[in-house]
Structure formats: C-alpha cells, structure tokens
Design a protein around this motif. Structure first.
Motif: not given
Lengths: 127, 115
Positions: A80, A84, A91, A94, B20, B24, B26-27, B30-31, B64, B68, B71
C-alpha cells in the motif's frame, strides 16, 4: 542489411534486464497494485467482521497477533505504501515537478525509502 | 501548420483523469483514517464502530471504496492490455475484473449499512 537486423539482440530476458531506479519504482507500482487488487476480497471480509461484533473484533485482533498474519499484514501495508508514494510521485511528474533525471532518481529513492521506513515503524509498533 | 482534430471518444483522457482524481480522494481518506488510528491506540471495538456510525462517514467511506474500484479498474485494464496478448483471454479477464469490482462495490455498501 537485413541479416544485420536479424542479429540484433532482443533483450527481453526479465532476469537480465537491469532496471534504473525510476523503472524499479514503476514496476513495483504495478506489482503492488496487482497485489492489492487480489487482496481485496479477504480485506473486505476482514473489514466486515471487524465491524460486526465485539467478539469478531477480538478474534481478528487475536489472529493478527500471530506472526504469520502479522507478516502478511505488514507485506500488504508495504505494498500500500509503495503504491501510495509511487503514486504521489506520478502526480508530481504529471505536474512537471521533478522530471529532470537527477530529481526523478531522487524521488524514486525517496518513495522506496519512505515506504520501507513506515513499514518498519508499523512493524515495530505492532510487535 | 497542420491542424488535425484528435478524433475518438476521449475516453483515454477521462480514464486518466479518473485515476488521478480517485488517487487524491483515497490519499486524503487514508491520511484521515491513519490519524484516527494513531490517536486511538490500542484500538477498541467501540471506537472503531463509532467511527463508522455517522451517516456522513459511511458516505465518505463508500466514496473511498468506489474511488478504489474505479482506480483499480483503470490499473487492471492497463496491465491486462500490456501483458495479455490473446484477444479472447484478455477480453475474458477484463469482464471478470469488471464483474468482481461491481460485486465488491455492492458488498461494500452492504457492509457499511448493515452493522
């Protein structure tokens, strides 16, 4: 001329190709993605059970205490994290950040290092 | 100067963007969940269930997971296109991945609204 073309080495032996670091991150991005995709059904089942009842939650906690499941979990966490950070790197690329070779190499090392360090930190915290 | 209109349905661009945007989303999720886990150690069942109790949290979690799955669809499709040459096999695997992801999406909604 034609004969010369035929003698060119076709170098697609995966065991002999030596990838540069950004290439390594790229292939790890793919491998970790596939791994995470394949891990979806068991992870969903785990998520379902964890929310089901306090007993099931306790059972999951107990089984995650076993070294085998702990290692499995850490391997998935590593996948993961690689995905990540390699993804964040993509990104950035990009947006044309860090596209020069030296920077691309540095960010590749950074992505691998962050994934490894955080996995180790989680391992220490869990053990 | 040659002026050529790029033809096609632009689904390549749409998928590229989808991959993309979902990344973002999901990120960020996750945080947020990582922050929750770090501030609730060791994790107790009551806290864990309470996290997913509010309706908005169930919606965010569903978003989310949908991110996923979209994605994963783009990623799996790309990888199959790159490595699986026989058309019929590739098509079959595409369909299998699509069906699996659709089933996961329904399963996820079930999980989130049935505890």
């Amino acid at each position: 001329m034609a004969a010369q073309h035929k003698k060119r080495p076709v170098y697609l032996n995966l065991l002999q190709i030596r990838l540069p670091l950004p290439g390594m991150v790229s292939i790890l991005h793919r491998l970790s993605g596939i791994l995470l995709f394949l891990a979806l059904p068991p992870l969903l089942a785990l998520f379902q059970a964890s929310l089901g009842s306090a007993e099931q939650f306790g059972e999951i906690r107990a089984s995650l205490g076993q070294p085998f499941f702990k290692l499995l979990l850490l391997a998935l966490l590593w996948a993961y994290l690689i995905h990540f950070f390699a993804g964040l790197r993509h990104l950035a690329l990009d947006l044309h950040w860090g596209t020069r070779l030296a920077n691309a190499r540095r960010s590749a090392v950074l992505a691998l290092a962050l994934a490894l360090v955080l996995t180790l930190a989680a391992g220490v915290a869990l053990w | 100067m040659v002026k050529r209109a790029a033809g096609g349905a632009h689904y390549g661009l749409r998928d590229w963007l989808m991959q993309r945007v979902s990344a973002v989303a999901m990120a960020l999720f996750t945080l947020a969940v990582t922050g929750f886990l770090l501030s609730h150690r060791p994790l107790r069942f009551a806290d864990w269930q309470a996290l997913f109790q509010p309706h908005w949290m169930r919606l965010l979690t569903l978003l989310f997971f949908l991110s996923l799955y979209l994605h994963a669809w783009v990623g799996v499709r790309d990888i199959l296109m790159d490595y699986i040459k026989p058309t019929l096999l590739r098509l079959g695997l595409h369909v299998a991945a699509m069906l699996a992801l659709a089933a996961y999406a329904i399963w996820t909604a079930q999980i989130l609204w049935s505890f």
